[in-house]
Enzyme design. Structure first.
Site, PDB file in Angstrom:
ATOM      1  N   LYS A  20      55.497  44.788  15.839  1.00  0.00           N
ATOM      2  CA  LYS A  20      55.685  43.468  16.443  1.00  0.00           C
ATOM      3  C   LYS A  20      55.831  43.526  17.960  1.00  0.00           C
ATOM      4  O   LYS A  20      55.261  42.717  18.668  1.00  0.00           O
ATOM      5  CB  LYS A  20      56.953  42.793  15.886  1.00  0.00           C
ATOM      6  CG  LYS A  20      56.891  42.427  14.434  1.00  0.00           C
ATOM      7  CD  LYS A  20      58.060  41.526  14.048  1.00  0.00           C
ATOM      8  CE  LYS A  20      59.420  42.146  14.291  1.00  0.00           C
ATOM      9  NZ  LYS A  20      59.735  43.301  13.454  1.00  0.00           N
ATOM     10  N   ARG A  95      65.795  36.253  11.205  1.00  0.00           N
ATOM     11  CA  ARG A  95      65.750  37.354  10.247  1.00  0.00           C
ATOM     12  C   ARG A  95      66.497  37.040   8.961  1.00  0.00           C
ATOM     13  O   ARG A  95      66.506  37.862   8.055  1.00  0.00           O
ATOM     14  CB  ARG A  95      66.397  38.580  10.884  1.00  0.00           C
ATOM     15  CG  ARG A  95      65.336  39.546  11.476  1.00  0.00           C
ATOM     16  CD  ARG A  95      65.956  40.790  11.641  1.00  0.00           C
ATOM     17  NE  ARG A  95      65.638  42.051  12.053  1.00  0.00           N
ATOM     18  CZ  ARG A  95      65.219  42.513  13.195  1.00  0.00           C
ATOM     19  NH1 ARG A  95      64.857  41.729  14.137  1.00  0.00           N
ATOM     20  NH2 ARG A  95      65.120  43.794  13.407  1.00  0.00           N
ATOM     21  N   ARG A 134      58.310  56.756  16.347  1.00  0.00           N
ATOM     22  CA  ARG A 134      58.214  55.861  17.512  1.00  0.00           C
ATOM     23  C   ARG A 134      58.968  56.434  18.715  1.00  0.00           C
ATOM     24  O   ARG A 134      60.070  56.960  18.580  1.00  0.00           O
ATOM     25  CB  ARG A 134      58.793  54.499  17.122  1.00  0.00           C
ATOM     26  CG  ARG A 134      58.735  53.488  18.232  1.00  0.00           C
ATOM     27  CD  ARG A 134      58.852  52.114  17.692  1.00  0.00           C
ATOM     28  NE  ARG A 134      60.185  51.801  17.195  1.00  0.00           N
ATOM     29  CZ  ARG A 134      60.542  50.574  16.819  1.00  0.00           C
ATOM     30  NH1 ARG A 134      59.678  49.593  16.838  1.00  0.00           N
ATOM     31  NH2 ARG A 134      61.766  50.345  16.390  1.00  0.00           N
ATOM     32  N   ARG A 167      64.764  55.560  19.741  1.00  0.00           N
ATOM     33  CA  ARG A 167      65.894  54.668  19.512  1.00  0.00           C
ATOM     34  C   ARG A 167      66.803  55.295  18.462  1.00  0.00           C
ATOM     35  O   ARG A 167      66.327  55.802  17.456  1.00  0.00           O
ATOM     36  CB  ARG A 167      65.393  53.312  19.000  1.00  0.00           C
ATOM     37  CG  ARG A 167      65.126  52.333  20.106  1.00  0.00           C
ATOM     38  CD  ARG A 167      64.468  51.087  19.615  1.00  0.00           C
ATOM     39  NE  ARG A 167      65.070  50.499  18.421  1.00  0.00           N
ATOM     40  CZ  ARG A 167      64.664  49.348  17.892  1.00  0.00           C
ATOM     41  NH1 ARG A 167      63.663  48.675  18.444  1.00  0.00           N
ATOM     42  NH2 ARG A 167      65.231  48.858  16.812  1.00  0.00           N
ATOM     43  N   ARG A 178      67.290  49.989   7.313  1.00  0.00           N
ATOM     44  CA  ARG A 178      66.675  48.853   8.028  1.00  0.00           C
ATOM     45  C   ARG A 178      65.564  48.221   7.181  1.00  0.00           C
ATOM     46  O   ARG A 178      65.429  47.009   7.144  1.00  0.00           O
ATOM     47  CB  ARG A 178      66.116  49.317   9.376  1.00  0.00           C
ATOM     48  CG  ARG A 178      67.218  49.621  10.369  1.00  0.00           C
ATOM     49  CD  ARG A 178      66.671  50.252  11.622  1.00  0.00           C
ATOM     50  NE  ARG A 178      65.818  49.369  12.393  1.00  0.00           N
ATOM     51  CZ  ARG A 178      64.902  49.783  13.250  1.00  0.00           C
ATOM     52  NH1 ARG A 178      64.713  51.081  13.435  1.00  0.00           N
ATOM     53  NH2 ARG A 178      64.188  48.927  13.921  1.00  0.00           N
TER      54      ARG A 178
HETATM   55  P1  AMP Z   1      64.779  45.282  16.436  1.00  0.00           P
HETATM   56  O1  AMP Z   1      64.599  45.798  17.816  1.00  0.00           O
HETATM   57  O2  AMP Z   1      64.169  43.908  16.246  1.00  0.00           O
HETATM   58  O3  AMP Z   1      64.345  46.248  15.369  1.00  0.00           O
HETATM   59  O4  AMP Z   1      66.363  45.068  16.226  1.00  0.00           O
HETATM   60  C1  AMP Z   1      67.263  46.143  16.327  1.00  0.00           C
HETATM   61  C2  AMP Z   1      68.567  45.790  15.647  1.00  0.00           C
HETATM   62  O5  AMP Z   1      69.148  44.651  16.288  1.00  0.00           O
HETATM   63  C3  AMP Z   1      68.427  45.379  14.188  1.00  0.00           C
HETATM   64  O6  AMP Z   1      68.412  46.494  13.315  1.00  0.00           O
HETATM   65  C4  AMP Z   1      69.696  44.531  14.019  1.00  0.00           C
HETATM   66  O7  AMP Z   1      70.852  45.349  13.917  1.00  0.00           O
HETATM   67  C5  AMP Z   1      69.765  43.805  15.343  1.00  0.00           C
HETATM   68  N1  AMP Z   1      69.011  42.525  15.308  1.00  0.00           N
HETATM   69  C6  AMP Z   1      67.876  42.202  15.986  1.00  0.00           C
HETATM   70  N2  AMP Z   1      67.485  40.955  15.717  1.00  0.00           N
HETATM   71  C7  AMP Z   1      68.384  40.468  14.829  1.00  0.00           C
HETATM   72  C8  AMP Z   1      68.519  39.226  14.149  1.00  0.00           C
HETATM   73  N3  AMP Z   1      67.627  38.229  14.319  1.00  0.00           N
HETATM   74  N4  AMP Z   1      69.579  39.080  13.321  1.00  0.00           N
HETATM   75  C9  AMP Z   1      70.489  40.057  13.138  1.00  0.00           C
HETATM   76  N5  AMP Z   1      70.415  41.251  13.737  1.00  0.00           N
HETATM   77  C10 AMP Z   1      69.373  41.465  14.578  1.00  0.00           C
END
Ligand code: AMP
Length: 228
Positions: A20, A95, A134, A167, A178
């Site tokens: 994404k 989410r 990644r 990360r 996740r």
């Molecule tokens: P991402 O970079 O989108 O993979 O997000 C990294 C982490 O941030 C996720 O594993 C969650 O812990 C938190 N996170 C990101 N977006 C959300 C969301 N919309 N709702 C809840 N937690 C989020």
């Protein structure tokens, strides 16, 4: 501040590791709207050591979702910024169903709505491999993969020369959680937007340029970016 606009709200949904981020940056640029990624905003809060950043840390490190009230408040505040009034590309939000409902209500309040929700669909088996390999540039956030898309500059970023890192939540121990959280909490969000008649599915397990042009078409862009 009163919101106007918000007719141009595009959602990019998809599992962690679906690609994404890379696609969202390109698409937002083509649409001429800001790219708002909830994960990036949370990581910024952590880096700045804000109260939200400290609260989010424990959840993020485990690969769990940060509680809805915190994330919804953060995104609503972002949507009030002047640059977002004409629309946004949301990446990684909503989410959960509660987040989707909060977003829909906020947009409705101001006469807007989600114009299109794009599900970038990648088979579950591919996600873990994608996430584990990644690597991200600390400076410009360009994304690479150790096997599928290595940086031409080795351990440095091919775009800006910055250092690449993994990360912490892309480590094997966290990745499976996740993906599980995604299947449990976020798949219903896809159904929610299917029901609303705005869902568009794109097969995310193909060449990056093919996906890019299909995304542009799904988002209503008339220009063929594949030729760009
Ligand atoms: P991402 O970079 O989108 O993979 O997000 C990294 C982490 O941030 C996720 O594993 C969650 O812990 C938190 N996170 C990101 N977006 C959300 C969301 N919309 N709702 C809840 N937690 C989020």
């Amino acid at each position: 501040m009163a919101l106007r606009g918000h007719h141009e709200v595009v959602l990019l949904l998809g599992a962690p590791g679906a690609g994404k981020g890379t696609q969202a940056r390109m698409l937002a640029e083509s649409l001429g709207v800001p790219h708002v990624a909830s994960g990036d905003l949370l990581r910024e809060h952590r880096a700045r050591g804000t109260e939200l950043g400290r609260a989010a840390q424990i959840y993020m490190d485990r690969g769990d979702l940060v509680p809805d009230d915190l994330v919804v408040a953060m995104i609503m505040e972002r949507l009030e910024q002047p640059d977002a009034l004409g629309g946004v590309l949301l990446d990684g939000f909503p989410r959960t169903l509660a987040q989707a409902e909060a977003l829909d209500a906020k947009l409705r309040e101001h006469g807007g709505q989600v114009r299109v929700a794009i599900n970038l669909d990648v088979p579950k088996e591919a996600l873990v491999r994608r996430l584990e390999g990644r690597r991200i540039c600390r400076s410009c956030q360009a994304t690479y993969h150790v096997d599928f898309n290595p940086s031409p500059a080795g351990e440095s970023c091919g775009v800006c020369g910055g250092a690449l890192y993994q990360r912490p939540d892309d480590r094997r121990e966290v990745v499976a959680n996740r993906v599980g959280v995604y299947l449990r909490d976020t798949v219903p969000v896809i159904e929610h937007y299917r029901h609303a008649g705005v869902l568009h599915r794109i097969d995310g397990d193909r060449d990056i340029e093919v996906i890019r042009s299909e995304l542009a078409a799904a988002a209503g862009l008339k220009v063929s970016v594949a030729a760009a």
